[in-house]
Design an enzyme around this catalytic site. Sequence first.
Site, PDB file in Angstrom:
ATOM      1  N   VAL A  64     -23.500  54.788  -1.014  1.00 11.56           N
ATOM      2  CA  VAL A  64     -24.651  55.682  -0.855  1.00 11.56           C
ATOM      3  C   VAL A  64     -25.918  54.839  -0.759  1.00 11.56           C
ATOM      4  O   VAL A  64     -26.142  53.942  -1.573  1.00 11.56           O
ATOM      5  CB  VAL A  64     -24.758  56.649  -2.066  1.00 11.56           C
ATOM      6  CG1 VAL A  64     -26.040  57.468  -1.991  1.00 11.56           C
ATOM      7  CG2 VAL A  64     -23.545  57.569  -2.134  1.00 11.56           C
ATOM      8  N   ALA A 109     -29.119  51.428  -3.600  1.00 10.92           N
ATOM      9  CA  ALA A 109     -27.809  51.842  -3.092  1.00 10.92           C
ATOM     10  C   ALA A 109     -26.809  51.748  -4.233  1.00 10.92           C
ATOM     11  O   ALA A 109     -27.105  51.179  -5.292  1.00 10.92           O
ATOM     12  CB  ALA A 109     -27.376  50.944  -1.942  1.00 10.92           C
ATOM     13  N   LYS A 110     -25.662  52.296  -4.050  1.00 13.55           N
ATOM     14  CA  LYS A 110     -24.562  52.111  -4.997  1.00 13.55           C
ATOM     15  C   LYS A 110     -23.260  52.418  -4.262  1.00 13.55           C
ATOM     16  O   LYS A 110     -23.259  53.188  -3.306  1.00 13.55           O
ATOM     17  CB  LYS A 110     -24.706  53.068  -6.191  1.00 13.55           C
ATOM     18  CG  LYS A 110     -23.999  52.585  -7.431  1.00 13.55           C
ATOM     19  CD  LYS A 110     -24.838  51.524  -8.124  1.00 13.55           C
ATOM     20  CE  LYS A 110     -24.176  51.005  -9.382  1.00 13.55           C
ATOM     21  NZ  LYS A 110     -25.094  50.093 -10.086  1.00 13.55           N
ATOM     22  N   GLY A 111     -22.193  51.836  -4.769  1.00  7.37           N
ATOM     23  CA  GLY A 111     -20.891  52.110  -4.167  1.00  7.37           C
ATOM     24  C   GLY A 111     -19.833  52.126  -5.245  1.00  7.37           C
ATOM     25  O   GLY A 111     -20.089  51.728  -6.389  1.00  7.37           O
ATOM     26  N   ASP A 150     -20.569  45.350 -10.292  1.00  5.99           N
ATOM     27  CA  ASP A 150     -20.955  46.331 -11.317  1.00  5.99           C
ATOM     28  C   ASP A 150     -19.704  46.521 -12.176  1.00  5.99           C
ATOM     29  O   ASP A 150     -18.795  45.675 -12.147  1.00  5.99           O
ATOM     30  CB  ASP A 150     -21.392  47.629 -10.612  1.00  5.99           C
ATOM     31  CG  ASP A 150     -22.083  48.609 -11.549  1.00  5.99           C
ATOM     32  OD1 ASP A 150     -23.220  48.342 -11.949  1.00  5.99           O
ATOM     33  OD2 ASP A 150     -21.474  49.645 -11.896  1.00  5.99           O
TER      34      ASP A 150
END
Length: 420
Positions: A64, A109-111, A150
Amino acid sequence: MTDKSEFDSDLLKTAASQLDAVAARLGLEANIHERLRYPRRALVVSIPVQMDDGHTEVFIGYRVHHNTALGPTKGGVRYHLEVNLGEITALAMLMSWKCAIVGLPYGGAKGGVRCDPSRMSTRELEHMTRRYTTEIMLVIGPDLDIPAPDLGTNEQTMAWMMDTYSMTQGRTVPGVVTGKPILVGGSAGRREATGRGIVYVLYQAVHSLGEELRGKKVVVQGFGNVGGVAARMLWRDGAVVQGVSDFKGGVWNGQGLDIRALEEHVKEAGSVVGFPGADAMSNQDILEQPCDILLPAATGSQIREDNAGRIQARIVIEGANGPTTPEADKILRDRGVLVIPDVLANAGGVVVSYFEWVQGLQFFFWQESEITSRLQEIMARAFTRVWNASKKENVDLRTAALMEGVRRVADAHQIRGLYP
Ligand code: NAD
Protein backbone atom coordinates in the site's frame (compact mmCIF):
# COMPACT_ATOMS: atom_id res chain seq x y z
CA MET A 1 -10.61 -12.13 -1.72
CA THR A 2 -10.97 -8.78 0.01
CA ASP A 3 -13.99 -9.47 2.23
CA LYS A 4 -15.04 -7.13 5.04
CA SER A 5 -12.53 -8.60 7.50
CA GLU A 6 -9.75 -7.36 5.23
CA PHE A 7 -10.42 -3.82 6.43
CA ASP A 8 -11.30 -4.69 10.00
CA SER A 9 -8.41 -3.12 11.87
CA ASP A 10 -8.37 -1.24 15.17
CA LEU A 11 -5.15 0.37 14.06
CA LEU A 12 -6.84 1.82 10.98
CA LYS A 13 -9.69 3.21 13.10
CA THR A 14 -7.16 4.81 15.47
CA ALA A 15 -5.04 6.21 12.63
CA ALA A 16 -8.10 7.68 10.88
CA SER A 17 -9.45 9.26 14.07
CA GLN A 18 -6.01 10.72 14.87
CA LEU A 19 -5.92 12.23 11.39
CA ASP A 20 -9.44 13.63 11.78
CA ALA A 21 -8.53 15.30 15.09
CA VAL A 22 -5.34 16.82 13.68
CA ALA A 23 -7.10 17.93 10.48
CA ALA A 24 -9.64 19.81 12.59
CA ARG A 25 -6.90 21.54 14.59
CA LEU A 26 -5.00 22.48 11.45
CA GLY A 27 -8.19 23.61 9.68
CA LEU A 28 -7.28 21.40 6.68
CA GLU A 29 -9.29 21.91 3.52
CA ALA A 30 -11.94 19.18 3.31
CA ASN A 31 -10.67 17.80 0.00
CA ILE A 32 -7.07 17.46 1.24
CA HIS A 33 -8.24 15.88 4.49
CA GLU A 34 -10.27 13.39 2.44
CA ARG A 35 -7.30 12.56 0.21
CA LEU A 36 -5.10 11.89 3.25
CA ARG A 37 -7.70 9.51 4.73
CA TYR A 38 -7.27 7.02 1.88
CA PRO A 39 -4.23 5.37 0.34
CA ARG A 40 -2.94 6.58 -3.00
CA ARG A 41 -2.91 2.99 -4.22
CA ALA A 42 -3.23 -0.48 -2.72
CA LEU A 43 -2.24 -3.74 -4.36
CA VAL A 44 -3.45 -7.17 -3.21
CA VAL A 45 -1.63 -10.17 -4.65
CA SER A 46 -1.79 -13.93 -4.34
CA ILE A 47 1.48 -15.76 -3.92
CA PRO A 48 1.55 -19.46 -4.80
CA VAL A 49 4.48 -21.26 -3.19
CA GLN A 50 5.47 -24.89 -3.53
CA MET A 51 6.02 -26.02 0.05
CA ASP A 52 8.65 -28.55 1.15
CA ASP A 53 6.10 -31.39 1.27
CA GLY A 54 5.24 -30.80 -2.40
CA HIS A 55 1.84 -29.13 -2.06
CA THR A 56 1.27 -25.59 -3.30
CA GLU A 57 0.04 -23.03 -0.79
CA VAL A 58 -1.37 -19.66 -1.80
CA PHE A 59 -0.50 -16.72 0.47
CA ILE A 60 -2.10 -13.28 0.32
CA GLY A 61 0.20 -10.27 0.11
CA TYR A 62 -0.23 -6.50 0.10
CA ARG A 63 1.63 -3.34 -0.79
CA VAL A 64 0.00 0.00 0.00
CA HIS A 65 1.26 3.48 -0.91
CA HIS A 66 -0.41 6.02 1.33
CA ASN A 67 0.86 9.26 -0.13
CA THR A 68 3.31 10.44 -2.78
CA ALA A 69 3.20 14.23 -2.39
CA LEU A 70 6.68 14.46 -0.82
CA GLY A 71 8.44 11.81 -2.93
CA PRO A 72 8.64 8.07 -3.48
CA THR A 73 7.14 5.90 -0.77
CA LYS A 74 8.98 4.04 1.96
CA GLY A 75 7.93 1.44 4.48
CA GLY A 76 8.47 -2.04 5.84
CA VAL A 77 7.28 -5.48 4.80
CA ARG A 78 5.85 -7.69 7.54
CA TYR A 79 5.27 -11.42 7.57
CA HIS A 80 2.61 -12.16 10.17
CA LEU A 81 -0.59 -14.17 10.52
CA GLU A 82 -2.70 -11.13 11.35
CA VAL A 83 -1.70 -9.01 8.37
CA ASN A 84 -4.70 -7.60 6.50
CA LEU A 85 -5.38 -4.70 4.18
CA GLY A 86 -6.70 -2.47 6.97
CA GLU A 87 -3.63 -2.90 9.14
CA ILE A 88 -1.23 -2.38 6.23
CA THR A 89 -3.12 0.75 5.17
CA ALA A 90 -2.94 2.18 8.70
CA LEU A 91 0.79 1.46 8.94
CA ALA A 92 1.37 3.11 5.55
CA MET A 93 -0.46 6.22 6.76
CA LEU A 94 1.65 6.36 9.94
CA MET A 95 4.79 6.07 7.82
CA SER A 96 3.71 9.17 5.86
CA TRP A 97 3.55 11.18 9.06
CA LYS A 98 6.79 9.69 10.44
CA CYS A 99 8.79 10.51 7.30
CA ALA A 100 7.35 14.02 7.19
CA ILE A 101 8.07 14.68 10.89
CA VAL A 102 11.80 14.02 10.40
CA GLY A 103 11.80 15.85 7.06
CA LEU A 104 12.55 12.95 4.67
CA PRO A 105 11.55 13.26 0.99
CA TYR A 106 9.24 10.23 1.20
CA GLY A 107 5.61 9.31 1.43
CA GLY A 108 4.49 6.36 3.55
CA ALA A 109 4.05 2.77 2.39
CA LYS A 110 3.72 -0.65 3.95
CA GLY A 111 3.55 -4.21 2.75
CA GLY A 112 3.03 -7.66 4.12
CA VAL A 113 2.18 -11.29 3.59
CA ARG A 114 -0.29 -13.18 5.76
CA CYS A 115 1.80 -16.14 6.93
CA ASP A 116 3.55 -17.60 9.95
CA PRO A 117 7.27 -17.32 9.14
CA SER A 118 8.22 -19.27 12.28
CA ARG A 119 6.64 -22.37 10.73
CA MET A 120 8.27 -22.04 7.33
CA SER A 121 11.63 -23.35 6.12
CA THR A 122 14.29 -21.04 4.70
CA ARG A 123 13.56 -22.42 1.24
CA GLU A 124 9.83 -21.72 1.59
CA LEU A 125 10.50 -18.20 2.87
CA GLU A 126 12.87 -17.49 0.00
CA HIS A 127 10.38 -18.71 -2.61
CA MET A 128 7.55 -16.75 -1.03
CA THR A 129 9.68 -13.59 -0.86
CA ARG A 130 10.81 -13.88 -4.47
CA ARG A 131 7.26 -14.47 -5.76
CA TYR A 132 5.86 -11.65 -3.57
CA THR A 133 8.55 -9.31 -4.94
CA THR A 134 7.67 -10.31 -8.50
CA GLU A 135 3.95 -9.73 -7.88
CA ILE A 136 4.50 -6.25 -6.40
CA MET A 137 7.15 -5.34 -9.02
CA LEU A 138 4.54 -3.06 -10.62
CA VAL A 139 4.66 -0.69 -7.67
CA ILE A 140 8.21 -0.87 -6.25
CA GLY A 141 11.47 0.62 -7.52
CA PRO A 142 14.26 2.92 -6.33
CA ASP A 143 12.38 6.05 -7.40
CA LEU A 144 8.88 4.66 -6.77
CA ASP A 145 8.60 2.71 -3.51
CA ILE A 146 11.41 1.32 -1.35
CA PRO A 147 10.58 -1.58 1.03
CA ALA A 148 12.49 -2.35 4.26
CA PRO A 149 12.34 -5.05 6.97
CA ASP A 150 9.60 -5.11 9.61
CA LEU A 151 8.04 -7.81 11.82
CA GLY A 152 9.00 -11.29 10.62
CA THR A 153 11.41 -10.08 7.93
CA ASN A 154 15.12 -9.28 8.12
CA GLU A 155 18.31 -8.47 6.19
CA GLN A 156 18.12 -11.80 4.34
CA THR A 157 14.56 -11.05 3.16
CA MET A 158 15.77 -7.71 1.79
CA ALA A 159 18.72 -9.38 0.02
CA TRP A 160 16.27 -11.76 -1.73
CA MET A 161 13.99 -8.88 -2.68
CA MET A 162 16.90 -6.86 -4.05
CA ASP A 163 18.19 -9.86 -6.00
CA THR A 164 14.78 -10.68 -7.47
CA TYR A 165 14.20 -7.09 -8.58
CA SER A 166 17.75 -6.81 -9.94
CA MET A 167 17.39 -10.01 -12.00
CA THR A 168 14.42 -8.56 -13.86
CA GLN A 169 16.40 -5.38 -14.62
CA GLY A 170 19.56 -7.17 -15.71
CA ARG A 171 21.69 -5.14 -13.29
CA THR A 172 22.17 -4.72 -9.55
CA VAL A 173 19.73 -2.17 -8.12
CA PRO A 174 20.66 -1.63 -4.45
CA GLY A 175 18.30 1.36 -4.08
CA VAL A 176 15.15 -0.80 -4.39
CA VAL A 177 15.16 -1.87 -0.72
CA THR A 178 16.89 -0.82 2.50
CA GLY A 179 17.92 -2.85 5.52
CA LYS A 180 20.16 -5.05 3.35
CA PRO A 181 23.29 -6.83 4.60
CA ILE A 182 26.27 -4.42 4.42
CA LEU A 183 28.08 -6.61 1.88
CA VAL A 184 25.35 -6.05 -0.72
CA GLY A 185 24.71 -2.36 -0.16
CA GLY A 186 23.47 -2.07 3.41
CA SER A 187 24.49 0.94 5.48
CA ALA A 188 26.85 1.11 8.41
CA GLY A 189 24.89 2.06 11.52
CA ARG A 190 21.48 0.84 10.25
CA ARG A 191 21.11 -1.80 12.97
CA GLU A 192 21.84 0.69 15.74
CA ALA A 193 19.90 3.56 14.16
CA THR A 194 16.59 3.33 16.03
CA GLY A 195 18.16 2.92 19.47
CA ARG A 196 20.59 5.75 18.81
CA GLY A 197 17.84 8.00 17.51
CA ILE A 198 15.89 7.44 20.73
CA VAL A 199 18.87 8.54 22.83
CA TYR A 200 19.44 11.65 20.66
CA VAL A 201 15.80 12.59 21.15
CA LEU A 202 16.12 12.00 24.91
CA TYR A 203 19.16 14.30 25.08
CA GLN A 204 17.17 17.02 23.44
CA ALA A 205 14.12 16.37 25.62
CA VAL A 206 15.91 16.58 28.97
CA HIS A 207 17.84 19.61 27.70
CA SER A 208 14.52 21.29 26.86
CA LEU A 209 13.42 20.60 30.44
CA GLY A 210 16.60 22.31 31.70
CA GLU A 211 18.06 19.01 32.93
CA GLU A 212 20.72 16.53 31.85
CA LEU A 213 20.68 12.84 31.05
CA ARG A 214 23.58 11.87 33.31
CA GLY A 215 22.25 10.29 36.51
CA LYS A 216 18.69 9.85 35.24
CA LYS A 217 17.03 6.62 36.36
CA VAL A 218 15.92 4.57 33.39
CA VAL A 219 13.78 1.44 32.86
CA VAL A 220 13.84 -0.35 29.50
CA GLN A 221 11.23 -2.89 28.39
CA GLY A 222 12.64 -5.12 25.63
CA PHE A 223 16.34 -5.82 25.21
CA GLY A 224 16.46 -6.42 21.45
CA ASN A 225 17.70 -4.25 18.65
CA VAL A 226 15.99 -1.06 19.86
CA GLY A 227 16.00 -1.45 23.66
CA GLY A 228 19.44 -3.09 23.80
CA VAL A 229 21.20 -0.39 21.78
CA ALA A 230 19.47 2.44 23.66
CA ALA A 231 20.21 0.87 27.07
CA ARG A 232 23.89 0.45 26.18
CA MET A 233 24.21 4.08 25.04
CA LEU A 234 22.34 5.48 28.05
CA TRP A 235 24.51 3.41 30.41
CA ARG A 236 27.68 4.55 28.62
CA ASP A 237 26.55 8.17 28.91
CA GLY A 238 26.04 7.99 32.67
CA ALA A 239 22.34 7.26 33.03
CA VAL A 240 21.41 4.69 35.69
CA VAL A 241 19.63 1.82 33.93
CA GLN A 242 17.87 0.20 36.88
CA GLY A 243 15.52 -2.25 35.19
CA VAL A 244 15.46 -4.20 31.93
CA SER A 245 13.00 -6.85 30.77
CA ASP A 246 12.45 -9.15 27.84
CA PHE A 247 9.74 -11.66 26.92
CA LYS A 248 10.92 -14.06 29.64
CA GLY A 249 10.93 -11.57 32.55
CA GLY A 250 12.89 -8.72 34.06
CA VAL A 251 15.90 -7.84 36.22
CA TRP A 252 16.28 -4.94 38.64
CA ASN A 253 19.14 -3.25 40.45
CA GLY A 254 18.42 0.07 42.13
CA GLN A 255 22.11 1.06 41.85
CA GLY A 256 22.08 0.46 38.10
CA LEU A 257 22.75 -2.59 35.91
CA ASP A 258 26.08 -3.14 34.18
CA ILE A 259 24.73 -3.23 30.64
CA ARG A 260 27.88 -4.64 29.05
CA ALA A 261 27.81 -7.55 31.51
CA LEU A 262 24.08 -7.94 30.88
CA GLU A 263 24.74 -8.22 27.12
CA GLU A 264 27.26 -11.00 27.79
CA HIS A 265 24.70 -12.78 29.98
CA VAL A 266 22.03 -12.52 27.26
CA LYS A 267 24.46 -13.99 24.69
CA GLU A 268 24.90 -17.04 26.94
CA ALA A 269 21.45 -17.43 28.46
CA GLY A 270 19.21 -16.07 25.70
CA SER A 271 17.43 -13.77 28.15
CA VAL A 272 18.09 -11.11 30.80
CA VAL A 273 16.54 -13.50 33.34
CA GLY A 274 19.05 -14.95 35.81
CA PHE A 275 21.53 -12.08 35.48
CA PRO A 276 23.72 -12.15 38.60
CA GLY A 277 23.88 -8.94 40.60
CA ALA A 278 20.24 -8.08 40.00
CA ASP A 279 16.90 -9.09 41.48
CA ALA A 280 14.28 -10.87 39.41
CA MET A 281 11.19 -8.78 38.74
CA SER A 282 8.16 -9.47 36.58
CA ASN A 283 7.72 -7.64 33.35
CA GLN A 284 4.64 -5.89 34.65
CA ASP A 285 6.30 -4.74 37.90
CA ILE A 286 9.29 -3.37 35.98
CA LEU A 287 7.01 -1.07 34.02
CA GLU A 288 5.52 0.32 37.21
CA GLN A 289 8.71 1.15 39.13
CA PRO A 290 9.46 4.78 39.99
CA CYS A 291 12.02 6.16 37.51
CA ASP A 292 12.78 9.26 35.44
CA ILE A 293 12.54 7.64 32.02
CA LEU A 294 10.59 4.57 30.86
CA LEU A 295 11.46 3.19 27.43
CA PRO A 296 8.94 0.60 26.19
CA ALA A 297 10.86 -1.05 23.31
CA ALA A 298 9.15 -4.43 22.98
CA THR A 299 5.67 -4.69 21.48
CA GLY A 300 2.43 -2.72 21.16
CA SER A 301 -0.23 -2.00 23.84
CA GLN A 302 2.02 -2.47 26.89
CA ILE A 303 0.71 0.65 28.67
CA ARG A 304 -3.04 0.32 28.81
CA GLU A 305 -6.05 1.73 30.64
CA ASP A 306 -5.56 -0.86 33.41
CA ASN A 307 -1.92 -0.06 34.26
CA ALA A 308 -1.39 3.55 33.06
CA GLY A 309 -2.42 4.89 36.48
CA ARG A 310 0.46 2.99 38.11
CA ILE A 311 3.24 4.13 35.74
CA GLN A 312 5.59 6.22 37.85
CA ALA A 313 8.01 7.49 35.20
CA ARG A 314 8.21 11.24 34.49
CA ILE A 315 9.06 10.66 30.83
CA VAL A 316 7.84 7.80 28.63
CA ILE A 317 9.71 7.53 25.32
CA GLU A 318 8.07 5.12 22.88
CA GLY A 319 10.66 2.89 21.23
CA ALA A 320 8.15 0.26 20.11
CA ASN A 321 5.36 1.13 17.71
CA GLY A 322 2.12 1.85 19.58
CA PRO A 323 3.17 0.75 23.09
CA THR A 324 0.61 3.13 24.65
CA THR A 325 -3.10 2.66 23.90
CA PRO A 326 -5.13 5.84 23.23
CA GLU A 327 -6.93 5.41 26.62
CA ALA A 328 -3.62 5.06 28.48
CA ASP A 329 -2.21 8.04 26.60
CA LYS A 330 -4.98 10.23 28.02
CA ILE A 331 -4.39 8.92 31.55
CA LEU A 332 -0.65 9.65 31.32
CA ARG A 333 -1.31 13.10 29.89
CA ASP A 334 -3.75 13.95 32.70
CA ARG A 335 -1.14 12.80 35.23
CA GLY A 336 1.49 15.10 33.72
CA VAL A 337 3.74 12.37 32.29
CA LEU A 338 5.71 13.58 29.27
CA VAL A 339 5.13 11.05 26.46
CA ILE A 340 7.51 11.26 23.50
CA PRO A 341 5.55 9.53 20.73
CA ASP A 342 6.74 6.63 18.53
CA VAL A 343 6.36 8.55 15.27
CA LEU A 344 9.11 10.87 16.47
CA ALA A 345 11.11 8.78 18.96
CA ASN A 346 11.72 5.68 16.82
CA ALA A 347 12.16 7.45 13.48
CA GLY A 348 15.97 6.94 13.56
CA GLY A 349 15.55 3.64 11.69
CA VAL A 350 13.88 5.23 8.69
CA VAL A 351 16.38 8.11 8.73
CA VAL A 352 19.31 5.71 8.30
CA SER A 353 17.26 3.74 5.76
CA TYR A 354 17.10 7.01 3.85
CA PHE A 355 20.91 7.28 4.10
CA GLU A 356 21.19 3.69 2.83
CA TRP A 357 18.97 4.54 -0.15
CA VAL A 358 21.02 7.65 -0.99
CA GLN A 359 24.26 5.65 -0.73
CA GLY A 360 22.77 2.91 -2.94
CA LEU A 361 21.70 5.41 -5.62
CA GLN A 362 25.21 6.89 -5.71
CA PHE A 363 27.18 3.67 -5.15
CA PHE A 364 29.17 5.71 -2.65
CA PHE A 365 29.27 4.58 0.97
CA TRP A 366 29.75 6.73 4.04
CA GLN A 367 31.70 6.18 7.25
CA GLU A 368 29.67 5.28 10.34
CA SER A 369 30.77 8.52 12.07
CA GLU A 370 29.19 10.54 9.26
CA ILE A 371 25.97 8.55 9.57
CA THR A 372 25.66 9.01 13.32
CA SER A 373 26.38 12.72 13.22
CA ARG A 374 23.80 13.30 10.47
CA LEU A 375 21.29 11.13 12.35
CA GLN A 376 21.85 13.11 15.54
CA GLU A 377 21.32 16.40 13.72
CA ILE A 378 18.07 15.24 12.09
CA MET A 379 16.61 13.74 15.30
CA ALA A 380 17.51 16.77 17.41
CA ARG A 381 16.04 19.16 14.85
CA ALA A 382 12.82 17.13 14.57
CA PHE A 383 12.41 17.00 18.35
CA THR A 384 12.96 20.75 18.69
CA ARG A 385 10.39 21.49 15.96
CA VAL A 386 7.82 19.26 17.65
CA TRP A 387 8.62 20.61 21.13
CA ASN A 388 8.25 24.22 19.96
CA ALA A 389 4.99 23.39 18.18
CA SER A 390 3.61 21.75 21.32
CA LYS A 391 4.38 24.89 23.33
CA LYS A 392 2.94 27.20 20.67
CA GLU A 393 -0.26 25.20 20.19
CA ASN A 394 -0.51 24.13 23.82
CA VAL A 395 -0.86 20.45 22.91
CA ASP A 396 0.94 17.24 23.94
CA LEU A 397 3.94 16.01 21.94
CA ARG A 398 1.95 13.31 20.11
CA THR A 399 -0.56 15.82 18.81
CA ALA A 400 2.22 18.28 17.96
CA ALA A 401 4.21 15.60 16.10
CA LEU A 402 1.17 14.49 14.08
CA MET A 403 0.31 18.12 13.35
CA GLU A 404 3.84 18.65 12.00
CA GLY A 405 3.70 15.52 9.87
CA VAL A 406 0.18 16.01 8.50
CA ARG A 407 0.77 19.71 7.83
CA ARG A 408 3.90 19.03 5.77
CA VAL A 409 2.09 16.45 3.62
CA ALA A 410 -0.95 18.73 3.24
CA ASP A 411 1.27 21.69 2.29
CA ALA A 412 3.01 19.56 -0.34
CA HIS A 413 -0.41 18.74 -1.85
CA GLN A 414 -1.35 22.40 -1.79
CA ILE A 415 1.88 23.49 -3.51
CA ARG A 416 1.78 20.74 -6.14
CA GLY A 417 -1.89 21.35 -6.95
CA LEU A 418 -4.38 18.84 -8.30
CA TYR A 419 -3.61 16.80 -11.42
CA PRO A 420 -4.80 17.15 -14.18
P1 NAD B 1 13.65 -7.29 18.69
O1 NAD B 1 12.92 -8.51 18.27
O2 NAD B 1 15.09 -7.14 18.36
O3 NAD B 1 13.52 -7.10 20.28
C1 NAD B 1 12.31 -7.16 20.96
C2 NAD B 1 12.61 -7.33 22.45
O4 NAD B 1 11.39 -7.23 23.17
C3 NAD B 1 13.23 -8.68 22.81
O5 NAD B 1 14.16 -8.49 23.85
C4 NAD B 1 12.02 -9.48 23.33
O6 NAD B 1 12.40 -10.48 24.24
C5 NAD B 1 11.26 -8.37 24.02
N1 NAD B 1 9.85 -8.64 24.25
C6 NAD B 1 8.94 -9.18 23.40
N2 NAD B 1 7.73 -9.23 23.99
C7 NAD B 1 7.88 -8.71 25.22
C8 NAD B 1 7.01 -8.47 26.31
N3 NAD B 1 5.72 -8.77 26.22
N4 NAD B 1 7.52 -7.88 27.42
C9 NAD B 1 8.83 -7.56 27.50
N5 NAD B 1 9.69 -7.76 26.52
C10 NAD B 1 9.23 -8.32 25.39
O7 NAD B 1 12.79 -6.07 18.08
P2 NAD B 1 13.27 -4.58 17.87
O8 NAD B 1 13.79 -4.43 16.47
O9 NAD B 1 14.11 -4.14 19.02
O10 NAD B 1 11.88 -3.81 17.90
C11 NAD B 1 11.21 -3.52 19.13
C12 NAD B 1 10.03 -2.62 18.85
O11 NAD B 1 10.46 -1.44 18.19
C13 NAD B 1 8.97 -3.22 17.93
O12 NAD B 1 7.72 -2.74 18.36
C14 NAD B 1 9.30 -2.62 16.57
O13 NAD B 1 8.16 -2.55 15.75
C15 NAD B 1 9.75 -1.25 16.99
N6 NAD B 1 10.60 -0.59 16.01
C16 NAD B 1 11.76 -1.16 15.60
C17 NAD B 1 12.57 -0.49 14.70
C18 NAD B 1 13.89 -1.06 14.26
O14 NAD B 1 14.61 -0.38 13.52
N7 NAD B 1 14.28 -2.24 14.71
C19 NAD B 1 12.19 0.76 14.19
C20 NAD B 1 10.99 1.33 14.64
C21 NAD B 1 10.20 0.64 15.56
